[in-house]
Each structure stands twice: as C-alpha cells, then as structure tokens.
Write a protein that holds these residues in place. Structure first.
Motif, PDB file in Angstrom:
ATOM      1  N   UNK A   1      -9.539   3.934  -0.380  1.00  0.00           N
ATOM      2  CA  UNK A   1     -10.924   4.164   0.012  1.00  0.00           C
ATOM      3  C   UNK A   1     -11.003   5.008   1.262  1.00  0.00           C
TER       4      UNK A   1
ATOM      5  N   UNK B   1       0.839  -1.201   0.000  1.00  0.00           N
ATOM      6  CA  UNK B   1       0.000   0.000   0.000  1.00  0.00           C
ATOM      7  C   UNK B   1       0.870   1.245   0.000  1.00  0.00           C
ATOM      8  N   UNK B   2       0.259   2.374  -0.222  1.00  0.00           N
ATOM      9  CA  UNK B   2       1.009   3.618  -0.116  1.00  0.00           C
ATOM     10  C   UNK B   2       0.201   4.607   0.699  1.00  0.00           C
ATOM     11  N   UNK B   3       0.782   5.765   0.891  1.00  0.00           N
ATOM     12  CA  UNK B   3       0.153   6.761   1.743  1.00  0.00           C
ATOM     13  C   UNK B   3      -1.275   7.073   1.291  1.00  0.00           C
ATOM     14  N   UNK B   4      -1.409   7.194   0.000  1.00  0.00           N
ATOM     15  CA  UNK B   4      -2.746   7.394  -0.517  1.00  0.00           C
ATOM     16  C   UNK B   4      -3.392   6.020  -0.593  1.00  0.00           C
ATOM     17  N   UNK B   5      -4.560   5.868  -0.011  1.00  0.00           N
ATOM     18  CA  UNK B   5      -5.152   4.543  -0.017  1.00  0.00           C
ATOM     19  C   UNK B   5      -6.421   4.583  -0.836  1.00  0.00           C
TER      20      UNK B   5
END
Lengths: 462, 396
Positions: free
Chosen positions: B17, B11-15
């Motif tokens: 949902x 995953x990354x910082x921006x997810x």
C-alpha cells in the motif's frame, strides 16, 4: 582561510572515518570510496563535482518551457481543440516524470558521491530554505531550485544562499511572493492589488533569525513592502519595478529603499540580515542540531557562531569550525536518520548505490512510498518549516513499522549472498553493541542477519 | 535460493500500500478512559480564517475589508442566526446545526500574541500554555496528555494515538499508543522476539516497537477497505479509524487537518480544507453510530487571520479566530463568545479580530463536563493560569 583557522583552533580533533561519513554523510559502503579526514572533505567541497554533469537535470528555463506548454494545452482544451486533452495528458505525464527523476537524481547522488557531506549539506540547506511542492508547478521548479539555488551555493557565503533562495522562482511561487504587489506601486494603484506577507515572515522566522528573535510584526510588514518587485515571468525570476512599493522601509532599525525601485535595495537588506548576530546564532544552532545533537552543547554553538561572524558568513569556515569541534568526534547516536538518510545509507551499506541509478520507475515509486510511510515525503514537507530534528518525531510505532518492513524487504531481495558479520564492520563503527554483533551472526540465513543490522538502533541512529 | 521456512520478515521491498501523502492531512492520535463519553480534538493547521468560516455578514464593516473574498449570500453561505453565516463548503453540516449538534466559540485565541508563527502557535495550542510569547510550559507536554494523567484508572490503552507523527497534544507523562490506518507490520513471533532483544537498550525504539507489535496484531490496518477509504478521502479514513477505536476502549481521539494557511486565492484554497473537516465530522457521526450522542468534537486552530484581505485575495496571519464544536453531547445551534466588532478601532492592532475569550476556556468547559474534572485541576495543571471565570457550559 582553512589553514588560518586551523592554526587558530589549535589541534584538530581526530574524527574517525565512520563518524565522518555516518554523522556527516550518507553512511559507509563496502564498495563506494569515502574520505577519511576533514581536510580532504572540505577541499573536495571547493572543487567542481563530476556528478554535476553525470546527473545533470533540466534547467529552470527548460522547466518553465514545459510548464508553458502545459498552460497552452489547458487553454486549447478549454477551446475544445482536437487532441488537446491527449496533449495535456502527455505533458502532465512528462512533468511527473521529471519530478520523479529529480528525486531519483537527488537519491542517486547521495548514494554514490564520494563526498557524502556535500550531499547532506544540500539536504540541510534545502531544508533550511524549504520549498515544499504543494502542486506540480512548484514541484517542477523545486528540482531546479535544489541545484541552482542551493547546491551551487553551499561553498560560498550564507548571504549568497539567502539571496539565491529568496529570488528563486520556486521560492517565490511557494511563498506567494510573485503575486505580492506594492499598494502604492504603479500596478498596485491600477489594479488595486496589495501585499502578501508570507515570504517576508518566513525568511525572518525560518531562514535567518529564528522565531525567538527580536523582529516585530512591523518589521515583517516593512520587509514585505521591500520584497515587492520580485516577480516570476516566462524567464523565471525577474525584478518588476511596476509592482515594487515606492519609498523607504525601516526594518530592524535601518532604512532601505528609496524613490526608485531597485533590486539592489532588497539585496542590501538580505546582506545585512545574513550578518545579523541572531541569524548567526540561529544558523549555528541549526547546523549543530541537525548534524550532531538535538541538544547541542553551548560551546559547539558558540564556536560555529563565532566562525560565522568572524568570517562574514563564509560557509567553508563555518563547516570547518563544526567538523573540527570536539563534539563532532564524540560517539554517535544522539540523532535518528531522516527516512531519506536511512534509505540511502541502507542502499549504500548493501553496495547498491549504482544499482539505484538503474532502478525502474516502479521500484523508485516503491522506495518513495516507503519513505512516505516512514514519515518523509521528500521535497514535500507539510509546511515551510521543513523536517523535524527530533528523534521522537521519526521513531513512533507506525513509522518504525515502515522502517522494519522496508529494511526487511531490502535485505531479503538483495542480501541473500552478503555476510552480515563482515558487513557490520564495514558500515558501522566500533561502538556496536555485543547484542547486535551476536544477533546478526545467529540468524538462520544471512539475509535475516542483514535485516537485523539494518533495523538496529545503531544503524538507524547517527 | 533457499528461503528460510521461518521467515524473519514476510514483507518484501514492494509493499502492499502506498498513499500519496497530502499536505492537508497529518496523522492522528487517540486515547481511552473509563467513561462512556468521548472527546475528539481536531487540530486545524495553518491558521483558520474565522471570518470566512463563520461569516459575520450582518456586520456592515465586513464589506470594507473584503472585496474579493466573497461572503454571505454572494458566497452561497448558510445563514445561522441572521448575523453569522456558515461557509457553504461546510454546508453539509447544516443538519447538525439544526439538530443542535454544531456550535462555535467565536473571537477566541490562545494567549500567544504578536509573533504569529504557525509552528510556535500550533505547539502552544497543543501545549495549552499561558505565556504571551508562546514559550511552552516547563514539561513541554500536551494538555490532553496532562488531562489523561489526572484521570483515575488510566493506562496505556487510555491514550491511544494513531499516525506516523505524534501530536504534541497527547505527548507527555501519560503513556499513549499510536497507530495509523495505513500501517501494517506482519512479523513472525520469532522475528518479534529477535527485534525486542535488538531494541532492549534503546527506550525510544523499544517502546515504539512494542506498541507496533501489539497494535499490528490487533488492528486490521491495511485491509483493502481501509486503503480504499484512504484514497477516497484522507480525513474520512482518519475519522473512520478514530471512530473504530472510540467504539472500543478508546475515549479520546485527536488528529489534524492542514491546508488552512490561505495567503492567496482563499476562495479557491480554503474549500479543500473545509471539505476535509466536514468529511471528518460526518464520518465520525456515521461510524460512531449510537455513541455519537456521547461525543464531543472540538476543532481548533493556532490563530485566526487578518480581517482585511491581503493584496493576493487571501489573508495573512492574524490573532482572534473561531473554534468549531460538534457532536451529540454539545449544546449546539449556538455561537458562544462575545463578538468584538469590526470597526478598525475594535481590531487587535488595527489588523486582526480582537480575541474576547481564551480558546482554552472552552476546551476547559468541555472536559470539565465530559470527564468530571475539577475546575481547580483544570486551571492549574491542564491549562495553567487559566481563569475559567463564568465560561459558558457547552456540554448538555
């Protein structure tokens, strides 16, 4: 006062710099300065905070003006005036932007303040006197509330906090006090309106004495009568004698009020309530529970309570009693950081405090949404009882998954060049497990080690 | 920049949902047992005003107490039996009533009295205790959890919970699982192994992580369909998720709906909460398919509200309330319980609807018949000091 108390308590327990800043602050950072002793932290608390200017937010008055513009635009939309819909959209967007900036300012202050204890106290008292933004109007007022009612009073007396919160526009709106009208008041008789018990009950149950205390339903009712008159107008809070219930009210065995309505009567009761022994006990326990342990020792609670009663609720004296108690210096780990504490301490640990001030609105939304997935929608708890103090509330499968996801992403995005083996000694204390020390040095890449550090129980707990 | 091929975290910082958390909904909890019968418990947070949900419009006194909060015909309510009418915002449930799949227990309360605190009241409702002052039983666990521990062959799958927060209702000795329809955790096996080692000495983290690893692989939590459902209606998403689990191993589900604390402008504020409740029930019916016939839903709240409206077109914290029951397994189209009347002298402390029944006894009646649990175990372990007496049989 501080010196007097210190002499009385005898030796001050030596509290390590990591414990002081992790248990009582937002954690350590490799590039942000922090205090290393209790005396300095308390002395700083009495001083003006330079961040008050640097990160100033719109006043309540400005917020009310914006809200009034919204109401005007709504009226105009109903009258089908040209541009009204567009106007409404613009104003609503601005309100949302202010609310987002309030949250950002709260987080940035926590991330860059040298005095993390100050910021934790703001969060603690804002939680004791919870205002939850169930709509945009309350959210907007809440930004002013946090600074004007809470932050401005954290170094004074408990009664100052109590009076400021009970008469703030945000609290009056949140717990319906502004529409509660004495049935025998001028307005009550004319308009056939009456009481709303909401604020009276929650002040006794949540803000002061605690639910197990000795007040009764009759006390709640009488207190609700006494509180009538607290009103919200175009200038925010004001006392309106036309809605104030006339006559004497007997609360907790003492009589308040009289023929002529006066705000003073309300303050008299709140002053007495602040010094009620059950209030002292409840607040002492709450401080100990929030900062130190889910099950604080009786001695710790008794010590804070004694400082409370002897100093007439002087918060600086109360803080000193807590910080110098031996339990404060003991090894950490009994508490789990709230999601907001977790996120801010991770940002600090990576040295990103100042970056936070410059993040885009989109990134900020992402951080905010991550905290929601971790279980904390900042300034919007589900009810007036605020956030839980239980570790088991915060660490469950879905919320731990959210912490893992976010920390992993943060480490990946920002931790490629950081050495976790060095960082671990800069942001945690010496009680780190061998397993964690080994693990952070044994990953394929640095950011992975950093992710493990941030995900570790040692970093999630305090 | 070299990125490890064996990425620790995908995953990354921006997810993917984010949901705007609603104060109306707190997440839910599910459980599983070896039977075909299913039970769903919905906790209605805030103190539901029974007199507005199940409106006693045939009681001539009601109009003395309520001038601004409309009821009966004037409020578009649906007549149930000539005396009570259903709030129009639960109108979508009328077909259930007509088919005998909707019922109420009226004038009920937990043994908690007088302090009228939401938070004590809710804990107490979920704990199932008996102390009038609201103190919990010594284990401070949930009655549904105690019930599970009495069921033969129960295991970790038996108690399946969903949500970012846990309900006290399912906390206790019996192991429960938990997940939320908006959760995801996409980790490589290597990452899981490393984290397991990291959490090994911390029981709280270790057990939460284990379950998160197990369930994230099994449940398609953040599939786009689910996210859309969450945006459409939160209760709908929770109920849909619950139904999916109930259609598999799970036999017991619980979640909560908030928004019932209507101190002000009740007629504007209650509908939102009722719409969520209605949507939850109808979603369960739809998604459970044939299993609906074996399902019982109990929706209960910590207390009722004042009989008289307050000065702000709302109601304050009260005592006696109502429990809603739905499902294909119940004996519906009935209003159980003795109506206490609305004469001032009939009221509890001249203020609240007088409780004539213990809300626990209806839950007890339901679980006795759904899961064949001995009356003696119910009256001692699940609901201590409860006398089921001759409480009505509410399951077919």
């Amino acid at each position: 006062m501080l010196i007097y108390l210190r002499a009385k308590l005898g030796k001050i327990m030596a509290i390590s710099k990591p414990i002081l800043n992790i248990r009582f602050g937002y954690g350590l950072s490799p590039n942000e300065p922090a205090f290393d002793n209790v005396a300095d932290i308390l002395a700083d608390l009495k001083k003006a905070d330079p961040l008050d200017n640097k990160l100033a937010r719109p006043s309540l008055k400005e917020r009310i003006n914006l809200y009034e513009r919204l109401r005007k635009a709504r009226r105009e939309e109903k009258q089908n005036k040209s541009n009204a819909t567009r106007n409404l959209k613009v104003i609503r967007k601005k309100m949302q932007q202010w609310v987002a900036e309030d949250i950002k300012a709260f987080m940035v202050r926590a991330a860059i303040s040298k005095n993390g204890f100050r910021e934790r106290l703001v969060a603690f008292w804002a939680d004791n006197f919870t205002v939850s933004g169930r709509n945009l109007e309350i959210m907007l007022a809440n930004g002013a509330y946090t600074n004007e009612a809470i932050r401005a009073n954290i170094g004074g007396k408990f009664s100052d906090l109590l009076k400021a919160s009970a008469t703030h526009t945000a609290m009056l709106l949140f717990l319906d006090q502004h529409v509660s009208i004495g049935p025998n008041s001028v307005a009550g008789k004319n308009r056939k309106k009456g009481l709303n018990e909401n604020l009276a009950r929650e002040i006794l149950e949540l803000h002061t004495m605690g639910v197990g205390a000795s007040y009764t339903q009759v006390d709640v009712r009488e207190f609700a009568k006494l509180l009538t008159g607290l009103s919200v107008g175009k200038e925010g809070f004001h006392f309106n004698p036309r809605i104030s219930e006339p006559g004497k009210k007997t609360i907790l065995g003492k009589t308040y009020g009289g023929a002529k309505p006066n705000l003073r009567h309300i303050f008299q009761f709140l002053d007495d309530l602040a010094m009620h022994p059950e209030t002292a006990n409840h607040i002492a326990k709450k401080l100990a529970t929030h900062f130190i342990s889910e099950n604080p020792s009786k001695h710790l609670v008794a010590t804070i309570k004694q400082a409370y009663l002897q100093s007439c609720g002087d918060l600086m004296t109360i803080y000193e009693a807590m910080l110098t108690h031996e339990d404060s210096a003991k090894p950490m780990g009994g508490k789990v950081k709230w999601p907001s504490e977790y996120v801010i301490s991770a940002i600090r640990a990576l040295g990103l405090g100042n970056e936070l001030a410059n993040v885009t609105a989109k990134d900020l939304r992402n951080i905010h949404s991550s905290m929601i997935l971790m279980g904390q929608d900042l300034f919007r708890p589900a009810g007036p009882d605020g956030w839980s103090e239980k570790a088991s509330y915060w660490i469950n499968p879905p919320s731990l998954a959210a912490r893992i996801n976010w920390a992993g992403g943060l480490a990946f995005e920002y931790g490629q060049e950081l050495d976790p083996r060095i960082l671990i000694s800069q942001v945690l204390d010496d009680n780190v497990s061998k397993e964690l020390l080994y693990a952070v040095g044994d990953t394929e890449s640095k950011w992975e080690g950093l992710a493990l550090l941030l995900i570790s129980p040692e970093f999630n707990r305090r | 920049m070299s990125i490890s091929r064996r990425k620790l975290l995908k995953s990354s910082l921006a997810f993917s949902c984010s949901i705007a958390a609603s104060p109306l909904i707190t997440p839910m909890v599910l459980a599983s047992v070896p039977t075909n019968n299913r039970l769903v418990v919905i906790i209605l947070r805030g103190g539901m005003d029974a007199l507005d949900v199940l409106q006693p419009y045939g009681d001539k006194n009601l109009s003395l107490y309520r001038k601004n909060i409309k009821f009966g015909e004037a409020a578009g309510a649906h007549d149930l039996n000539g005396f009570f009418a259903l709030n129009r915002h639960l109108g979508d449930l009328m077909p259930l009533w007509k088919n005998g799949q909707l019922a109420f227990a009226n004038a009920v309360a937990t043994p908690y009295r007088d302090k009228r605190s939401h938070f004590d009241g809710q804990d107490f409702l979920e704990n199932g205790g008996f102390a009038k002052n609201g103190s919990l039983t010594s284990a401070s666990d949930g009655w549904l959890n105690r019930m599970i521990s009495l069921m033969p062959n129960s295991n970790i799958e038996t108690a399946f919970s969903v949500g970012r927060q846990r309900l006290l209702l399912l906390e206790g000795q019996a192991k429960t699982s938990s997940w939320s329809p908006d959760s995801s955790l996409d980790l490589s096996d290597e990452a899981k192994r490393l984290l397991e080692k990291l959490f090994k000495k911390d029981q709280l983290f270790a057990s939460a992580a284990k379950m998160a690893f197990d369930l994230s692989g099994k449940i398609d939590g953040t599939a786009d369909g689910n996210m859309n459902a969450i945006r459409a209606s939160k209760a709908e998403a929770l109920a849909n998720f619950a139904a999916q689990r109930l259609n598999e191993e799970t036999r017991i589900a619980a979640f909560s709906i908030g928004g019932f604390d209507t101190h002000r402008n009740q007629s504007n504020n209650l509908p939102r909460a009722l719409n969520e409740l209605s949507s939850a029930i109808l979603t369960l019916k739809k998604s459970l398919g044939a299993n609906w016939d074996k399902t019982t839903i109990l929706a209960m709240s910590e207390f009722g509200r004042t009989v008289a409206e307050n000065g702000t077109n709302g109601t304050d914290h009260g005592t006696g309330g109502a429990m809603l029951m739905a499902g294909g397994a119940i004996k519906g189209a009935k209003i159980y319980g003795k109506w206490a009347g609305l004469d001032e002298s009939d009221l509890y402390q001249r203020r609240d609807l007088m409780p004539t029944g213990d809300i626990r006894s209806y839950a007890a009646s339901a679980i006795r018949d759904i899961f064949s649990i001995e009356k003696s175990a119910i009256e001692s372990t699940i609901f201590p000091s409860l006398d089921m007496g001759n409480v009505a049989k509410i399951i077919i």
